[in-house]
Scaffold this motif. Sequence first.
Motif, PDB file in Angstrom:
ATOM      1  N   PHE A 112      33.013  15.881  29.529  1.00  0.00           N
ATOM      2  CA  PHE A 112      33.970  15.499  30.562  1.00  0.00           C
ATOM      3  C   PHE A 112      33.323  14.583  31.589  1.00  0.00           C
ATOM      4  N   ARG A 113      34.153  13.702  32.159  1.00  0.00           N
ATOM      5  CA  ARG A 113      33.781  12.914  33.328  1.00  0.00           C
ATOM      6  C   ARG A 113      34.855  13.100  34.387  1.00  0.00           C
ATOM      7  N   VAL A 114      34.409  13.293  35.620  1.00  0.00           N
ATOM      8  CA  VAL A 114      35.353  13.330  36.741  1.00  0.00           C
ATOM      9  C   VAL A 114      35.719  11.887  37.076  1.00  0.00           C
ATOM     10  N   LEU A 146      38.199  13.558  32.418  1.00  0.00           N
ATOM     11  CA  LEU A 146      38.379  12.695  31.255  1.00  0.00           C
ATOM     12  C   LEU A 146      37.566  13.256  30.104  1.00  0.00           C
ATOM     13  N   TRP A 147      38.274  13.574  29.021  1.00  0.00           N
ATOM     14  CA  TRP A 147      37.679  14.212  27.847  1.00  0.00           C
ATOM     15  C   TRP A 147      37.439  13.164  26.774  1.00  0.00           C
ATOM     16  N   ASP A 148      36.301  13.251  26.104  1.00  0.00           N
ATOM     17  CA  ASP A 148      35.952  12.289  25.066  1.00  0.00           C
ATOM     18  C   ASP A 148      36.471  12.775  23.717  1.00  0.00           C
ATOM     19  N   LEU A 201      36.792   3.639  31.095  1.00  0.00           N
ATOM     20  CA  LEU A 201      36.073   4.631  31.882  1.00  0.00           C
ATOM     21  C   LEU A 201      35.030   5.348  31.025  1.00  0.00           C
ATOM     22  N   LEU A 202      35.358   5.602  29.761  1.00  0.00           N
ATOM     23  CA  LEU A 202      34.395   6.224  28.855  1.00  0.00           C
ATOM     24  C   LEU A 202      33.232   5.280  28.556  1.00  0.00           C
ATOM     25  N   LEU A 215      31.283   8.193  36.685  1.00  0.00           N
ATOM     26  CA  LEU A 215      30.959   6.884  36.165  1.00  0.00           C
ATOM     27  C   LEU A 215      30.308   6.021  37.235  1.00  0.00           C
ATOM     28  N   HIS A 216      29.683   4.954  36.796  1.00  0.00           N
ATOM     29  CA  HIS A 216      29.019   4.015  37.688  1.00  0.00           C
ATOM     30  C   HIS A 216      29.955   3.675  38.845  1.00  0.00           C
ATOM     31  N   PRO A 217      29.460   3.689  40.086  1.00  0.00           N
ATOM     32  CA  PRO A 217      30.349   3.467  41.232  1.00  0.00           C
ATOM     33  C   PRO A 217      31.103   2.141  41.184  1.00  0.00           C
TER      34      PRO A 217
END
Length: 322
Positions: A135-137, A167-169, A251-252, A274-276
């Motif tokens: 996951f990613r916020v 966000l789920w891969d 985003l991924l 993710l990268h700002p």
Amino acid sequence: MKETELEELSPAATRQAIDAGKVFAALEAARAEAAQVRGGMYWHKGSKARPDTPYLVRTTPAGGETSLGLESEETRLIYERFMTRKAAAEARLRQLREAMEQHRRMNRALRIGHCEPLVVKLLNQLAQADLSDHFRVVSTHALYAYGAEAGVHLQAGALATRDIDLLWDVQQRLRFATQLARVDRSMLGLLRKVDPSFRLRDDQRYTAVNQDGFEVDILRREQAETDPHPIKLSEADEDFWVVQARHAQQLLDAPPFSALIVATDGTMARMHTLHPLSFVRFKRWMAEQTDREAPRRRRDLLQAEVVEGLVRDYLPQWAEAR
């Protein structure tokens, strides 16, 4: 970025945040070491063929057992090494947990954190279940990671939200399903370990909401040729149906970013996002979508400007365009 949009941590709070971060990182490493020696070993009385010769058995937390062979110099050495390593790992984990509790109190006393404790609990639950990497916020809560890395508190205007987007891969769905099955029957069940009041919304089966109105959304990229659709996160009767999100593949693909965030009660967690500058581009894109409500588009633009200012003024190491 206007000065009123942030507040720098005091020198004392900054030192405490750094010290607490070092202990938390050590605790993460200790947990990983302890995970390698979960379960146990014991000597079984013997087999029917050789009842007088014990054999070594390795056990798992789930109750599984594997024979490692009859008692011998080699298996005795395996047993001794495992038990020594397990005892050392457990002792180190216990000591670091005690140290982390002291830092939690200091974090709270110095008001280092301003994130909801529920968010920290959720992230730590994912980490404990070994699911964080899936996951990613990607929502407003990512600003807590950027602010923490910069050593500042962002003001409420940019942070006002009662939901978190994960966000789920989908490309890692099989590995995810295997790991989830080891720790719980469903993703919703895992979430209820954080707060038992979480329920799926009837009108949005990708959203769980608790009794206080806090929502957890699970998103995925738009369907690609190899993706199944729709996708449910487990075979349990009740679980998340993951929703497709526009622009999610970008985003991924964005470079990763992680930081330690602190809650108002002093607890800490690692947030993966993710990268700002990738976040900035995404938020500017969101602000241009005319089918999005005007207040949300204004907040998207505000968040893009705030993070852009953080990179310029506090995070120059992340200033490379991505």
